[in-house]
Design an enzyme around this catalytic site. Structure first.
Site, PDB file in Angstrom:
ATOM      1  N   GLU A   3      -8.985  -4.137   5.181  1.00 17.00           N
ATOM      2  CA  GLU A   3      -8.188  -2.668   4.343  1.00 17.00           C
ATOM      3  C   GLU A   3      -9.016  -2.796   3.293  1.00 17.00           C
ATOM      4  O   GLU A   3      -8.414  -3.346   2.206  1.00 17.00           O
ATOM      5  CB  GLU A   3      -6.679  -2.976   4.304  1.00 17.00           C
ATOM      6  CG  GLU A   3      -6.049  -1.771   4.115  1.00 17.00           C
ATOM      7  CD  GLU A   3      -4.594  -2.162   3.719  1.00 17.00           C
ATOM      8  OE1 GLU A   3      -3.936  -1.170   3.417  1.00 17.00           O
ATOM      9  OE2 GLU A   3      -4.174  -3.051   3.851  1.00 17.00           O
ATOM     10  N   LYS A  20      10.312 -14.667  12.983  1.00 16.42           N
ATOM     11  CA  LYS A  20       9.344 -13.857  13.236  1.00 16.42           C
ATOM     12  C   LYS A  20       9.883 -12.463  13.691  1.00 16.42           C
ATOM     13  O   LYS A  20       9.209 -11.525  14.425  1.00 16.42           O
ATOM     14  CB  LYS A  20       8.311 -14.200  14.190  1.00 16.42           C
ATOM     15  CG  LYS A  20       7.384 -15.438  13.841  1.00 16.42           C
ATOM     16  CD  LYS A  20       6.458 -15.928  14.814  1.00 16.42           C
ATOM     17  CE  LYS A  20       5.760 -17.526  14.329  1.00 16.42           C
ATOM     18  NZ  LYS A  20       5.070 -17.936  15.282  1.00 16.42           N
ATOM     19  N   ASP A  77       0.505 -18.894   9.601  1.00 12.38           N
ATOM     20  CA  ASP A  77       0.878 -17.965  10.840  1.00 12.38           C
ATOM     21  C   ASP A  77       0.982 -16.595  10.568  1.00 12.38           C
ATOM     22  O   ASP A  77       2.065 -16.350  10.021  1.00 12.38           O
ATOM     23  CB  ASP A  77       2.239 -18.634  11.767  1.00 12.38           C
ATOM     24  CG  ASP A  77       2.440 -18.049  13.246  1.00 12.38           C
ATOM     25  OD1 ASP A  77       1.842 -16.911  13.192  1.00 12.38           O
ATOM     26  OD2 ASP A  77       2.934 -18.580  13.764  1.00 12.38           O
ATOM     27  N   HIS A 117      -8.027   5.603  -1.486  1.00 11.34           N
ATOM     28  CA  HIS A 117      -8.340   5.578  -0.150  1.00 11.34           C
ATOM     29  C   HIS A 117      -9.717   5.941   0.389  1.00 11.34           C
ATOM     30  O   HIS A 117     -10.350   5.331   1.117  1.00 11.34           O
ATOM     31  CB  HIS A 117      -7.122   6.135   0.483  1.00 11.34           C
ATOM     32  CG  HIS A 117      -6.144   5.211   1.033  1.00 11.34           C
ATOM     33  ND1 HIS A 117      -5.782   4.831   2.218  1.00 11.34           N
ATOM     34  CD2 HIS A 117      -4.966   4.913   0.232  1.00 11.34           C
ATOM     35  CE1 HIS A 117      -4.655   4.216   2.110  1.00 11.34           C
ATOM     36  NE2 HIS A 117      -4.199   4.315   1.082  1.00 11.34           N
TER      37      HIS A 117
END
Lengths: 406, 406, 406, 406
Positions: free
Chosen positions: D99, D229, D304, D399
């Site tokens: 990103e 999760k 994870d 951006h």
């Protein structure tokens, strides 16, 4: 001042509605206030002027600026057989409501459950909570405050319990977030719902102990991690007041005869509605309508009706038990009492007496536990019946026939 | 059968509490039922026997198994100046409560707001909802059902509106999840709270149109995506009933004089309590105590008190406005009506008349909008006052002085 | 400056890590930066220095202060037969993970589903959202702003779409709360995940249209009602990106043979775990482990891994279908794209190509829809398999055998 | 079988992708598998074939059906000065992301914080959890099971700890709901993230002790009250893994110089966005973008990535500190480890070494605590920087400039 003078001053704004109390007896003050409001609004409050409670006590404990009473129709459901730790035997449940069909529906549920041998029920006494918020300079001071509280728990407990005859401080859960420290005090408040007990005890602890010794400032005695009268996952997960469990096993033929449906259909309705539907809606109520029974029973017995919020949270499970039906309710946040609040008002007291739970229990706390169990069993009956009406497609019919809406 | 025979049969279980209605007038049935309960429980229900509403109507519309009434003390707060689209001018707010200090506290808030020129308020009419759940064979049939509904919206609308004089079906929001399809119908129910209207209209649409033409089975007329009387993010995000906004700007000296605190302290209390505290607690109530005002006003005016659940959700913002104070409340789920439900009961009607909102509005829906605005302004007053009590550390004092807990 | 000089300056703090880019090629800058970090930390980054993507492009689009690459092991599950609107046929699913047992488990799920004829799947294109927050003077100005937006929607749409070749502004949802107005813009961003498209379009609308004409100030281009990369009931209820549905029906013997369990046991595990357990936990994930499959597939295909948050929300339903098994997944918030972001990186591109979804679709948007369907089918396979492992009590065994924890 | 024969069998479906492992070395199996997938999909996986980790270990511990690796670009932010209990001094933060703008933004935050003297940080070790669900006959048996567990805690602890060298069972929280009992085991798993340790320990306790002695059946080793999760208020309220606190005080001139804005504007952005906006959206993330930093740091260090879900929850507070700025982050659910999982892979190990936290700490658990503190400080830097970009209206610019989307 006589009545006329007072009303004149009220009209000119020279006297507030509260100030009348200084000049008149509670009863006369209520009358004058009512007359003034009637005059100002042009509306007769004749029916409102009729009440059966003791006005002297009520104006001290329950109401200010009193003008009369609201009459909420009271019905009775039952008999409901309950098998709890404290509630044992047959009960008639007082329900104050204006919602047509509710009492009839709960009654039907009572009939089915009683026919099936009754509702098994017990409550966990999770305790009433109050969580002041403190402002610290940062996370390090926050940590120190929490450590101080842990180290001084027994002193805190002594100060807290010095303010109450029965109440006990059980523990304090801390949270730090930036400059904020929340201390969630958990009290066993015995037969009282306990909010006042908790407020008064916390206030003394905060002012006379914590602020004095740690020099940390309390910003608000309630920092909303209590959480009082607002739906919250905090109370949903940790419980508040009583955490109530109720269940019943109903033979297939009882379901067929009384509810006109089958165990399989009830399982499916509850699964698609209370489980999947509630999950899809982001609800804390995985149930059909806990709040209806809770509201009616709370109003009838003088509970704080704002606690319907907590009482609406929880889950109904419906499963097959062989060919028969298993149904349970789980209510993590039942805030009730049998002393204090509105419990001493004339009609409310009668309702509590009907249930055998007015006032303090022989062992302090027993009456509140018993009332919590009655709440659980009543909610179970209401859930069963409405799930039945949904299964048979009779919800609309019930609404029409029992006059709501038409 | 005479009274004695009926009681005997009740005792022997040969007659249910409901069955009495077939043999006696409503008034006599209530008396006999009450006597039976008195006998069974050994408790006098003398005070409960006193009520001022019309028993014939009440037993048709509001209550079954009636035995009498619960009297909830009624106080008045105000005057409160409101500047809404519908509510304009000075109001006296009827509050039915058993919680000491509440009316006094709201009154103080009214005084501050009225001194500041009043509460600005408006409501969005988001509509009453009902969401049946259908069982489909899978996601493909689910998608087809949703498409069918979209294509047939005007037919559905016609059928729905054929069941009601005033109600309008505005839209239907669909969700598919596995074998479940939820259709959330949104109605404009005008001056009625509208749950019954929605139930009856949905029932007809479901039975006579959707099930018939699509062959898909409705499992429950309410699939809990409505969401009725359960806290839910669905209603929090999308709104239900009315979405109410209220605000006031108060000069610094009003805050100091009436609330004995400062704008800065109020901002801090609300930030650390209603914002950070509620966020930490996973609450849907970013406020101090919406539910208290909502419960008292709902009971006084014959609303369904189980809707306190929805009314407890929402947010209070407090900010500095230069040196002064800005305060607002946001209530996404206000379910109220001025016709139907308990609104026609004697005392409740008087309360509605006090507010000038009894019955249908001149333009249908206007009275309900006006009442929603009054709810918003009252809640604003209550929030302001309790935040003030927290800021000055007077919450415990108020509890003690006004008789709660002691 | 040569390499040595640069490192010296870096060490003396006279140059920041970013500034190197001005003096060196991207590749050399990465090397120098890596050497500097090695020197500072005393750690060799030899393995990190190995990467197969194009450094010039990556440093323009994907990474700053680059020093190398993290290698995440990539496995393949499948073949998985998918029957979607866009994804049709047999797929091999690339999964990048460090979590032993995950690929094996998903593979087992694929085998069962493929044996059963495949996964039925479709996606709803709910749109990418961005919600700037504006500060108004109060609720009245808030209302006016909302009305202005409604009235000027087509102008807003024109300005928004002038910033993008493909994107379309579909609607704007407004919320008012006190002095805050949130406008949730919903875009169809075709094959792009779309966050950048939404940001750029909103920025132009806000700066050049709304602020200019209404004189209302935007406080932040994202006001968190978007809601980006945070779990939220907003997205859960309304959907964001794609809302994906997948299902399969599996014959009893497939369940027995491949999953070593029965449909009945799978139903029970999912009911007590994913439904009741998640409901008790206040979770937005009524599933077993969506996030595992989502994370592995997102990393493999160059999606933004922070969107695992949204992908973890949703529900798995498991029901009996006669003697067989029905399973579905519902994913309300799948944010993915096949152009932009990390999709063009060498290994990520290969993974997308494996799935036949690299780049823009023939009809813009088709590839992203296809990828969304693949996500749904893969998640379905993973859910099925882990529910099976739980049903047979093999979860711990899998953990041990596949090396995790040992 | 040689390579060609294996591929043939794969193509004919006579061999599954996993079975190759039996016939070839891990490296060869990966190569053959990759070739097969290339053939099936017609796509070259050349870049994917490049990896620097040890294939033998990876295929035992981290991946099945391996075909290669995904390369995620790795950047470095810093130096970031951290003042924690375990992390002390200057750190360079490895961030694996695709990103654009993220590393640059975090770097800016690091610069501001380091200039201000660093981030104060500490973590609470709340413990890793696993919550099996048991099916009981009803609430009475449920109560007995809970009592049995309480009474036998030390035996349970012994059995649990017999499965692990370091792990400790700290407590068990029980919940009863109808026929379901959830036991939430809380472990101190030292330097491991601990999910496997918890699974293995719970499994032994359940199978060898609870089921055997109480005859109650465990339905699933994970009953979703863990909660793993999936976003949940359970973990949000009670914490899971580490609960991390970080803060910084930044002088006004640092804010002006580095972030080009003012403390007042940052306070306002955070209040209207992270507090009011998130509250309006029903979010568990009262922050700007925790998930971005968490995802990048987790991927870089072999955590994870599905745990980004838990790491996205929590709150950022921004307040004035006189004329300066106070900022804090609160992260209730940080699941990380420095041993096990992906931590031993070549590039991930290098990243951990950069931070001085690879492997077990001198005192077990210290390295994981240190890493948790680094997570907190990094997230703080990222929050500060993005709030700054929002305050100055530069989000869109960032951006565009940093290549995302354009």
């Amino acid at each position: 001042m006589n009545e006329k003078e007072i009303i004149e001053k009220l009209e000119k704004g020279k006297l507030g509605l509260r100030s009348i109390d200084k000049h008149l007896s509670p009863k006369d003050a209520a009358d004058v206030r009512r007359k003034f409001v009637e005059k100002k609004t042009g509306v007769s409050l004749e029916n409102t002027s009729n009440y059966s409670f003791d006005v002297d006590t009520a104006t001290k404990k329950n109401i200010e600026n009193m003008v009369g009473a609201t009459h909420v129709p009271l019905g009775v459901a039952g008999p409901l057989v309950i098998d709890g730790d404290f509630a044992k035997g047959e009960f008639y449940i007082p329900l104050a409501t204006t919602e047509g069909a509710l009492v009839a529906s709960v009654s039907r549920g009572c009939r089915a459950i009683t026919n099936a041998g009754g509702a098994k029920v017990f409550a966990e006494n999770k305790g009433m909570t109050r969580a002041p918020v403190f402002k610290v300079s940062g996370i390090e001071e926050g940590r120190k405050l929490v450590q101080w509280v842990e180290k001084n728990f027994s002193r805190i407990k002594n100060v807290a319990e010095s303010t109450t005859r029965f109440g006990e401080l059980k523990k304090i859960h801390p949270w730090i977030c930036g400059k904020n420290v929340y201390l969630r005090f958990v009290f066993d408040t015995k037969d009282a719902m306990g909010m006042n007990m908790a407020v008064v005890a916390c206030d003394k602890v905060v002012v006379e102990l914590i602020e004095k010794e740690t020099k940390v400032k309390c910003i608000a005695l309630s920092g909303n991690m209590c959480v009082d009268k607002k739906p919250s996952f905090m109370n949903y997960v940790k419980g508040r007041g009583k955490r109530v469990h109720a269940e019943a096993v109903l033979k297939r033929n009882i379901i067929e005869k009384i509810l006109k449906t089958t165990p399989e259909d009830l399982v499916e309705v509850n699964y698609r509605k209370s489980m999947v539907g509630s999950a899809m809606a982001g609800s804390l109520g995985f149930n059909a309508h806990f709040a209806n029974m809770v509201a009616a029973l709370y109003i009838a017995t003088g509970q704080d009706p704002a606690h319907v919020v907590g009482g609406s949270m929880g889950m109904t499970t419906v499963e097959l038990e062989g060919k028969d039906l298993y149904i349970s309710v789980y209510m993590p946040n039942v805030n009730i009492g049998t002393v204090g609040g509105g419990t001493g008002l004339a009609t409310q007291k009668e309702a509590l007496e009907m249930l055998g739970v007015y006032g303090a229990g022989n062992t302090p706390g027993d009456n509140a536990m018993k009332l919590a169990e009655i709440v659980g069993a009543t909610v179970l009956a209401g859930e069963l019946s409405v799930l039945g009406a949904l299964a048979t497609g009779d919800l609309a019919k019930a609404h029409v026939m029992l006059g709501r809406g038409k």
